[in-house]
Write a protein that holds these residues in place. Structure first.
Motif, mmCIF file in Angstrom:
data_model
loop_
_atom_site.group_PDB
_atom_site.id
_atom_site.type_symbol
_atom_site.label_atom_id
_atom_site.label_comp_id
_atom_site.label_asym_id
_atom_site.label_seq_id
_atom_site.Cartn_x
_atom_site.Cartn_y
_atom_site.Cartn_z
ATOM 1 N N ALA A 328 0.620 -1.250 -0.140
ATOM 2 C CA ALA A 328 -0.053 0.131 -0.049
ATOM 3 C C ALA A 328 1.055 1.264 -0.095
ATOM 4 O O ALA A 328 0.337 2.173 -0.536
ATOM 5 C CB ALA A 328 -0.895 0.057 1.273
ATOM 6 N N LEU A 329 2.396 1.074 0.348
ATOM 7 C CA LEU A 329 2.937 2.288 0.260
ATOM 8 C C LEU A 329 3.781 2.516 -0.948
ATOM 9 O O LEU A 329 4.622 3.575 -1.086
ATOM 10 C CB LEU A 329 3.906 2.140 1.388
ATOM 11 N N GLY A 330 3.434 1.559 -1.720
ATOM 12 C CA GLY A 330 4.438 1.415 -2.874
ATOM 13 C C GLY A 330 3.860 2.470 -4.353
ATOM 14 O O GLY A 330 4.697 2.703 -5.005
ATOM 15 N N GLY A 331 2.638 3.079 -4.029
ATOM 16 C CA GLY A 331 2.316 4.154 -5.039
ATOM 17 C C GLY A 331 1.549 3.407 -6.168
ATOM 18 O O GLY A 331 1.426 2.190 -6.356
ATOM 19 N N SER A 332 1.315 4.270 -7.056
ATOM 20 C CA SER A 332 0.603 3.524 -8.422
ATOM 21 C C SER A 332 1.384 2.498 -9.169
ATOM 22 O O SER A 332 0.897 1.711 -9.832
ATOM 23 C CB SER A 332 0.018 4.641 -9.253
ATOM 24 N N ILE A 342 3.486 -6.152 -5.712
ATOM 25 C CA ILE A 342 2.093 -7.038 -5.700
ATOM 26 C C ILE A 342 2.556 -8.447 -5.617
ATOM 27 O O ILE A 342 1.572 -9.203 -5.088
ATOM 28 C CB ILE A 342 1.287 -6.691 -6.851
ATOM 29 N N ARG A 343 3.384 -9.146 -6.212
ATOM 30 C CA ARG A 343 3.735 -10.357 -6.356
ATOM 31 C C ARG A 343 3.934 -10.983 -4.813
ATOM 32 O O ARG A 343 3.486 -11.882 -4.352
ATOM 33 C CB ARG A 343 4.950 -10.891 -7.204
ATOM 34 N N ASN A 344 4.782 -10.130 -4.072
ATOM 35 C CA ASN A 344 5.249 -10.692 -2.825
ATOM 36 C C ASN A 344 3.693 -10.672 -1.947
ATOM 37 O O ASN A 344 3.695 -11.491 -0.908
ATOM 38 C CB ASN A 344 6.364 -9.902 -2.087
ATOM 39 N N MET A 345 3.008 -9.423 -1.974
ATOM 40 C CA MET A 345 1.676 -9.504 -1.435
ATOM 41 C C MET A 345 0.698 -10.789 -1.737
ATOM 42 O O MET A 345 0.273 -11.304 -0.650
ATOM 43 C CB MET A 345 1.003 -8.255 -1.746
ATOM 44 N N ILE A 346 0.702 -10.932 -2.872
ATOM 45 C CA ILE A 346 -0.214 -12.213 -3.250
ATOM 46 C C ILE A 346 0.532 -13.492 -2.751
ATOM 47 O O ILE A 346 -0.461 -14.349 -2.217
ATOM 48 C CB ILE A 346 -0.557 -12.160 -4.596
ATOM 49 N N ASP A 347 1.893 -13.583 -2.729
ATOM 50 C CA ASP A 347 2.302 -14.911 -2.312
ATOM 51 C C ASP A 347 2.305 -15.127 -1.012
ATOM 52 O O ASP A 347 2.132 -16.150 -0.324
ATOM 53 C CB ASP A 347 3.721 -14.869 -2.816
#
Length: 379
Positions: A328-332, A342-347
């Motif tokens: 969420a801190l990564g911006g657009s 996003i890959r690490n979040m989903i994994d």
């Protein structure tokens, strides 16, 4: 019976292996599995001999040491960490007859085992053992395995635990079924077997008492199975936090303050980092407490056994949340396809979905802490 694979040769350094894994993450996603040369690098790091007794050429390390290695690999790539985590299989196989175990690991302590156990498929009793056929999902790591296991049920065998039949990998067909957004490179395809004869001495009851009394085999097996998966979420969270720290420390090209100088990012980053650090510290402290308790006891006490499961569930859940907070801190730009955030979040979220770590395991822990009935097999 054992399909011989090369014993690990000259070890690569861990840093070199991890750097290579990071550089090849996109390749892994495209392949949808971890290639064999990377599995061979895992061997050079001692992944598959980690729990093998020294008398068979293994390293006999503690669960905490192994989990720290898996977390490091998962921080480089979560799918790679997931596949490497099945180095724990040397403890599952300790319920085999000692002679069979020695044939596997005495000949090659780097033997890679992958199994697809549920649902157990009917197997026919025949002269010499069992005739195995069927198809099983969730064969994580099968693409790099030397031996494969499949869950079977045999008429007259009334155990509630699955019987696992072991066979050479070349006797197994891999059915390409793994198409996921989470842990997409684990190669967790279906495995299919059509009439393979498996001798009785090459079967074991998953979760039964080991035939050897080594310290690592007295550590609670289901707790360990959940822990090696939980640290994948911790590794993915660490990777996301490190990404935010690195990019947040860079000067903006527009002349605006560095992201790390912005109060909102400082606050949320600190919250996410503390969530990760708290779960990590509790996790490893509890594993080490159990390992020390086994110095003077045949098994860990009931309270500690429950806590071993609880800290695994917490590590997975908090790891997934810390990875999300970092995303969420990564911006657009973080929503770009293939972006590491996003890959690490989903994994990390996928790891926390596993049956050993899901919300129901908190219910099991709570029931056990109140001395109430728990789900079958818990803790």
């Amino acid at each position: 019976m054992n399909a011989q694979a090369p014993v690990a040769q000259k070890p690569d350094t861990k840093d070199a292996v991890l750097t290579g894994i990071r550089a090849r993450a996109a390749e892994f996603q495209s392949l949808r599995h971890i290639p064999r040369d990377v599995v061979d690098q895992f061997k050079s790091l001692g992944v598959y001999r980690a729990f093998v007794p020294e008398r068979f050429g293994g390293n006999a390390v503690s669960p905490a040491v192994f989990c720290r290695l898996i977390e490091d690999i998962a921080a480089a790539d979560a799918s790679a960490g997931w596949v490497a985590s099945f180095g724990v299989s040397a403890t599952y196989l300790a319920t085999l007859p000692v002679e069979t175990y020695a044939e596997i690991f005495g000949n090659n302590p780097d033997t890679v085992f992958a199994g697809a156990m549920f649902p157990p498929q009917p197997a026919k009793t025949v002269p010499g053992g069992y005739e195995v056929r069927g198809q099983w999902p969730w064969g994580s790591g099968i693409m790099g395995a030397d031996l494969a296991g499949a869950g079977i049920k045999v008429e007259g065998n009334d155990t509630k635990l699955p019987l696992i039949a072991i066979m050479p990998r070349d006797k197994v067909e891999v059915v390409d079924t793994w198409n996921t957004v989470g842990l997409a490179a684990t190669g967790s395809h279906d495995i299919k077997v059509d009439g393979v004869l498996v001798p009785r001495e090459w079967t074991f009851v998953r979760g039964s008492t080991p035939t050897m009394d080594d310290k690592q085999f007295r550590y609670p097996s289901m707790a360990l199975a959940s822990q090696v998966l939980a640290v994948v979420a911790l590794g993915a969270a660490r990777a996301n936090l490190d990404f935010i720290h690195e990019t947040g420390s860079r000067q903006s090209v527009t002349g605006a303050p560095k992201p790390g100088a912005r109060p909102y990012l400082q606050t949320e980053y600190a919250k996410a980092r503390s969530l990760y650090l708290g779960a990590q510290a509790l996790f490893y402290d509890t594993l080490e407490e159990a390992w020390e308790q086994l110095d003077d006891n045949d098994k860990v006490d009931r309270d500690l056994h429950v806590r071993l499961r609880l800290v695994a569930s917490k590590a997975a859940k908090d790891g997934a949340e810390a990875a999300r907070m970092a995303f969420a801190l990564g911006g657009s730009t973080a929503i770009e396809q293939g972006h590491p955030l996003i890959r690490n979040m989903i994994d990390a979220a996928a790891a926390a979905q596993h049956a050993f770590l899901s919300e129901g395991t908190f219910t099991g822990a709570g029931a056990a802490l109140f001395d109430e009935p728990t789900m079958p097999g818990y803790p």
